[in-house]
Write a protein that holds these residues in place. Structure first.
Motif, PDB file in Angstrom:
ATOM      1  N   ALA A  14      37.512  48.664  41.879  1.00 21.20           N
ATOM      2  CA  ALA A  14      37.620  48.960  40.591  1.00 21.20           C
ATOM      3  C   ALA A  14      37.862  47.993  39.721  1.00 21.20           C
ATOM      4  N   GLY A  15      37.875  46.821  40.131  1.00 25.36           N
ATOM      5  CA  GLY A  15      38.102  45.444  39.467  1.00 25.36           C
ATOM      6  C   GLY A  15      36.630  45.199  38.844  1.00 25.36           C
ATOM      7  N   PHE A  16      36.754  43.951  38.176  1.00 33.83           N
ATOM      8  CA  PHE A  16      35.524  43.601  37.396  1.00 33.83           C
ATOM      9  C   PHE A  16      34.387  43.308  38.228  1.00 33.83           C
ATOM     10  N   ILE A  17      34.377  42.226  39.150  1.00 36.04           N
ATOM     11  CA  ILE A  17      33.353  41.930  39.915  1.00 36.04           C
ATOM     12  C   ILE A  17      33.022  43.209  41.053  1.00 36.04           C
ATOM     13  N   GLY A  18      34.120  43.656  41.449  1.00 34.58           N
ATOM     14  CA  GLY A  18      34.016  44.797  42.512  1.00 34.58           C
ATOM     15  C   GLY A  18      33.334  46.180  41.960  1.00 34.58           C
ATOM     16  N   SER A  19      33.651  46.243  40.650  1.00 35.43           N
ATOM     17  CA  SER A  19      32.885  47.340  40.232  1.00 35.43           C
ATOM     18  C   SER A  19      31.402  47.159  40.106  1.00 35.43           C
ATOM     19  N   ASN A  20      31.098  46.110  39.531  1.00 36.18           N
ATOM     20  CA  ASN A  20      29.719  45.936  39.302  1.00 36.18           C
ATOM     21  C   ASN A  20      29.197  45.782  40.502  1.00 36.18           C
ATOM     22  N   PHE A  21      29.795  45.396  41.594  1.00 29.57           N
ATOM     23  CA  PHE A  21      28.969  45.111  43.118  1.00 29.57           C
ATOM     24  C   PHE A  21      28.810  46.664  43.474  1.00 29.57           C
ATOM     25  N   VAL A  22      29.782  47.716  43.612  1.00 27.72           N
ATOM     26  CA  VAL A  22      29.583  48.983  43.918  1.00 27.72           C
ATOM     27  C   VAL A  22      28.459  49.787  43.136  1.00 27.72           C
ATOM     28  N   LEU A  23      28.546  49.375  41.932  1.00 28.23           N
ATOM     29  CA  LEU A  23      27.330  50.143  41.155  1.00 28.23           C
ATOM     30  C   LEU A  23      25.984  49.621  41.584  1.00 28.23           C
ATOM     31  N   GLN A  24      25.817  48.453  41.662  1.00 26.37           N
ATOM     32  CA  GLN A  24      24.684  47.745  42.265  1.00 26.37           C
ATOM     33  C   GLN A  24      24.336  48.166  43.651  1.00 26.37           C
ATOM     34  N   ALA A  25      25.341  48.205  44.528  1.00 27.82           N
ATOM     35  CA  ALA A  25      25.102  48.591  45.995  1.00 27.82           C
ATOM     36  C   ALA A  25      24.540  50.047  46.073  1.00 27.82           C
ATOM     37  N   VAL A  26      25.156  50.811  45.323  1.00 27.95           N
ATOM     38  CA  VAL A  26      25.096  52.376  45.288  1.00 27.95           C
ATOM     39  C   VAL A  26      23.571  52.608  44.906  1.00 27.95           C
ATOM     40  N   ALA A  27      23.155  51.981  43.712  1.00 28.07           N
ATOM     41  CA  ALA A  27      22.053  52.101  43.390  1.00 28.07           C
ATOM     42  C   ALA A  27      21.009  51.647  44.081  1.00 28.07           C
ATOM     43  N   ASN A 189      32.029  31.036  47.978  1.00 30.03           N
ATOM     44  CA  ASN A 189      33.048  30.647  47.007  1.00 30.03           C
ATOM     45  C   ASN A 189      32.054  30.573  45.879  1.00 30.03           C
ATOM     46  N   CYS A 190      32.440  31.236  44.702  1.00 35.03           N
ATOM     47  CA  CYS A 190      31.697  31.341  43.511  1.00 35.03           C
ATOM     48  C   CYS A 190      32.546  30.794  42.337  1.00 35.03           C
ATOM     49  N   SER A 191      31.671  30.552  41.434  1.00 34.93           N
ATOM     50  CA  SER A 191      32.018  29.881  40.153  1.00 34.93           C
ATOM     51  C   SER A 191      32.508  31.037  39.206  1.00 34.93           C
ATOM     52  N   ASN A 192      32.807  30.730  37.892  1.00 42.14           N
ATOM     53  CA  ASN A 192      33.365  31.586  37.070  1.00 42.14           C
ATOM     54  C   ASN A 192      32.277  32.805  36.598  1.00 42.14           C
ATOM     55  N   ASN A 193      32.719  33.956  36.527  1.00 42.41           N
ATOM     56  CA  ASN A 193      31.697  35.144  36.381  1.00 42.41           C
ATOM     57  C   ASN A 193      32.144  35.549  34.901  1.00 42.41           C
ATOM     58  N   TYR A 194      31.139  36.113  34.384  1.00 41.96           N
ATOM     59  CA  TYR A 194      31.377  37.045  33.010  1.00 41.96           C
ATOM     60  C   TYR A 194      30.225  38.104  33.106  1.00 41.96           C
ATOM     61  N   GLY A 195      30.570  39.157  32.209  1.00 37.76           N
ATOM     62  CA  GLY A 195      29.759  40.460  32.045  1.00 37.76           C
ATOM     63  C   GLY A 195      30.554  41.365  31.850  1.00 37.76           C
ATOM     64  N   PRO A 196      30.184  42.720  31.946  1.00 38.19           N
ATOM     65  CA  PRO A 196      30.687  43.785  31.498  1.00 38.19           C
ATOM     66  C   PRO A 196      31.942  44.272  32.393  1.00 38.19           C
ATOM     67  N   PHE A 197      32.853  44.838  32.006  1.00 36.12           N
ATOM     68  CA  PHE A 197      33.953  45.273  32.619  1.00 36.12           C
ATOM     69  C   PHE A 197      35.097  44.210  33.036  1.00 36.12           C
ATOM     70  N   GLN A 198      34.905  43.211  32.351  1.00 35.14           N
ATOM     71  CA  GLN A 198      35.919  41.958  32.763  1.00 35.14           C
ATOM     72  C   GLN A 198      37.259  42.449  31.882  1.00 35.14           C
ATOM     73  N   PHE A 199      38.175  42.343  32.520  1.00 37.87           N
ATOM     74  CA  PHE A 199      39.678  42.600  31.812  1.00 37.87           C
ATOM     75  C   PHE A 199      39.787  41.514  30.723  1.00 37.87           C
ATOM     76  N   PRO A 200      40.170  42.083  29.578  1.00 33.80           N
ATOM     77  CA  PRO A 200      40.056  40.956  28.435  1.00 33.80           C
ATOM     78  C   PRO A 200      41.544  40.247  28.598  1.00 33.80           C
ATOM     79  N   GLU A 201      41.822  39.621  29.582  1.00 37.27           N
ATOM     80  CA  GLU A 201      42.693  38.575  29.745  1.00 37.27           C
ATOM     81  C   GLU A 201      42.085  37.163  30.210  1.00 37.27           C
ATOM     82  N   LYS A 202      40.837  37.337  30.451  1.00 41.13           N
ATOM     83  CA  LYS A 202      40.032  36.126  30.684  1.00 41.13           C
ATOM     84  C   LYS A 202      39.251  35.633  29.752  1.00 41.13           C
ATOM     85  N   LEU A 203      39.040  34.264  29.513  1.00 43.67           N
ATOM     86  CA  LEU A 203      38.596  33.696  28.301  1.00 43.67           C
ATOM     87  C   LEU A 203      37.398  34.231  27.564  1.00 43.67           C
ATOM     88  N   ILE A 204      36.360  35.050  28.288  1.00 51.51           N
ATOM     89  CA  ILE A 204      35.357  35.399  27.530  1.00 51.51           C
ATOM     90  C   ILE A 204      35.567  36.600  26.746  1.00 51.51           C
TER      91      ILE A 204
END
Ligand code: NAD
Ligand code: DAU
Length: 361
Positions: A14-27, A189-204
């Motif tokens: 239900a977090g930023f990357i996790g929710s994007n992953f779940v939506l992609q995997a279910v699709a 080991n991944c670098s900085n992500n950005y995109g929909p659903f990122q909590f607005p405490e992070k830079l972008i």
């Protein structure tokens, strides 16, 4: 991808990357059991599009709790685990490291133990196919100088923040479960992500929303710290590729080949917001930029050498920084209801804690 469909236990979905992953995997036709504690960073609204989809089961649970994690394995019998759940914000780790040790270290240990117990009792064929994919970060490698080679899978670990140290500890535990018990783990080991659903405490997202509202844009230090930005959808496709084709015991670095200084990122945001939402009262958003006291121990530069995953598994990023930023800024401008719902009292308190003294200087 035309690979086999799986039943995936996702933590932190239900977090930023996790929710994007779940939506992609279910699709893509996979079934997902999504375990998330719903901390301040978890948000079921991210999963609204699959709320009634039987391929997605949501379980509110804590990865630090062995009984409930054991029950999830027994009841849902996953083919694989994709482990995102973590405390993820460096600035919070500086103010409250204990929460990071609990979830990132104790939680990963608890999950590994439960996964090992479940996996060891599977029938031979299922045992062979099982995977535990641990989602980690480039921050475990520490900080690079301007001329240093990018982080590769053999770069020694040198974490500098409590967050990075807790992720490094979890990576070491995951590795040990492969070498000691044979649990078929893989780490990315991944670098900085950005995109929909990122909590607005992070830079972008923080800068997008402040720019939109004409608030000050707090850039730490001289704004010349460099990050390697990857669009979240590309990170999710990398994880799905590793799950299908990666080798147990291996690690894979994932990055966007897109190094940018923070100031460059903030300038891009200002220009996009000016173009999409011009506002005569605010004027040019670049004028809102304010250099504020630095993050303690602030890593100067991250860069990922992603040649191994390209060479061995055929994955490459597909979204350019310009296209990803355009999509991301547009998403935040069009999803004001989502934004308002996450900016609760707890969020306002965080903004006060992290920025009040900085902006007063
Ligand atoms: P996030 O903070 O947006 O989401 C974390 C999720 O984990 C939330 O939904 C939260 O509720 C859940 N969670 C926290 N503690 C939990 C617990 N004890 N039990 C169950 N669920 C719990 O994080 P993110 O940015 O989506 O990052 C996800 C993972 O990817 C993390 O492991 C992070 O280290 C890693 N990572 C992030 C980035 C990035 O740029 N954001 C880059 C590389 C790696
Ligand atoms: O590199 C991967 C990591 O990227 C992940 O492991 C972390 O979970 C994720 O949060 C991210 O860490 P960073 O610290 O790089 O991300 P953040 O968005 O917090 O900051 C990006 C850069 O921007 C960093 O150099 C600090 C700077 N910054 C950040 C904020 C919030 C500012 O200048 N001002 C700010 O207000």
């Amino acid at each position: 991808m035309t690979d086999r469909k799986q039943r995936i236990l996702v933590t932190g979905g239900a977090g930023f990357i996790g929710s994007n992953f779940v939506l992609q995997a279910v699709a893509a036709g996979d079934a997902v059991i999504n375990v998330d504690l719903l901390t301040y960073a978890g948000n079921r609204a991210n999963l609204g599009a699959i709320e009634d989809n039987p391929a997605h089961v949501f379980v509110q649970g804590d990865i630090c709790d062995p009984e409930s994690m054991g029950r999830v394995f027994r009841e849902h019998r996953p083919d694989a685990v994709v482990h995102f759940a973590a405390e993820s914000h460096v600035d919070r780790s500086i103010l409250d490291p204990g929460a990071f040790i609990r979830t990132n270290v104790q939680g990963t240990y608890t999950l590994l133990e439960q996964a090992k117990g479940y996996w060891s009792r599977l029938a031979e064929e299922e045992r062979r196919g099982f995977r535990f994919l641990h989602v980690s970060t480039d921050e475990v490698y520490g900080s690079l100088g301007p001329e240093d080679a990018a982080f590769s899978e053999t770069t020694p670990y040198a974490p500098n923040s409590p967050y990075a140290a807790s992720k490094a500890a979890s990576d070491h535990l995951v590795r040990a479960y492969f070498h000691t018990y044979g649990l078929p783990v893989i780490t990315t080991n991944c670098s900085n992500n950005y995109g929909p659903f990122q909590f607005p405490e992070k830079l972008i997202p923080l800068m997008v929303l402040n720019a939109l509202e004409g608030k000050r844009l707090p850039v730490y230090g001289d704004g010349q710290n460099v990050r390697d930005w990857l669009y979240v959808g590309d990170h999710c496709s990398a994880i799905r590729t590793v799950l299908q084709r990666g080798l147990p015991g291996e690690t894979y670095n994932v990055g966007g080949n897109s190094e940018k200084a923070n100031l460059e990122v903030v300038h891009a945001i200002c220009d996009l917001v000016d173009g999409l939402r011009p506002d005569a009262r605010i004027g040019e958003r670049r004028r809102l930029i304010e250099f504020v006291p630095d993050r303690p121990g602030h890593d100067r530069r991250y860069a990922i050498d992603a040649r191994k995953i390209a060479r061995e598994l055929g994955w490459r990023p597909s979204i350019t920084f310009e296209e990803g930023m355009r999509r991301t800024v547009t998403w935040y401008l069009e999803n004001s209801e989502w934004v308002e719902n996450v900016r609760t009292g707890a969020y306002r308190e965080w903004i006060r804690q992290n920025y009040e003294a900085r902006l007063a200087q």
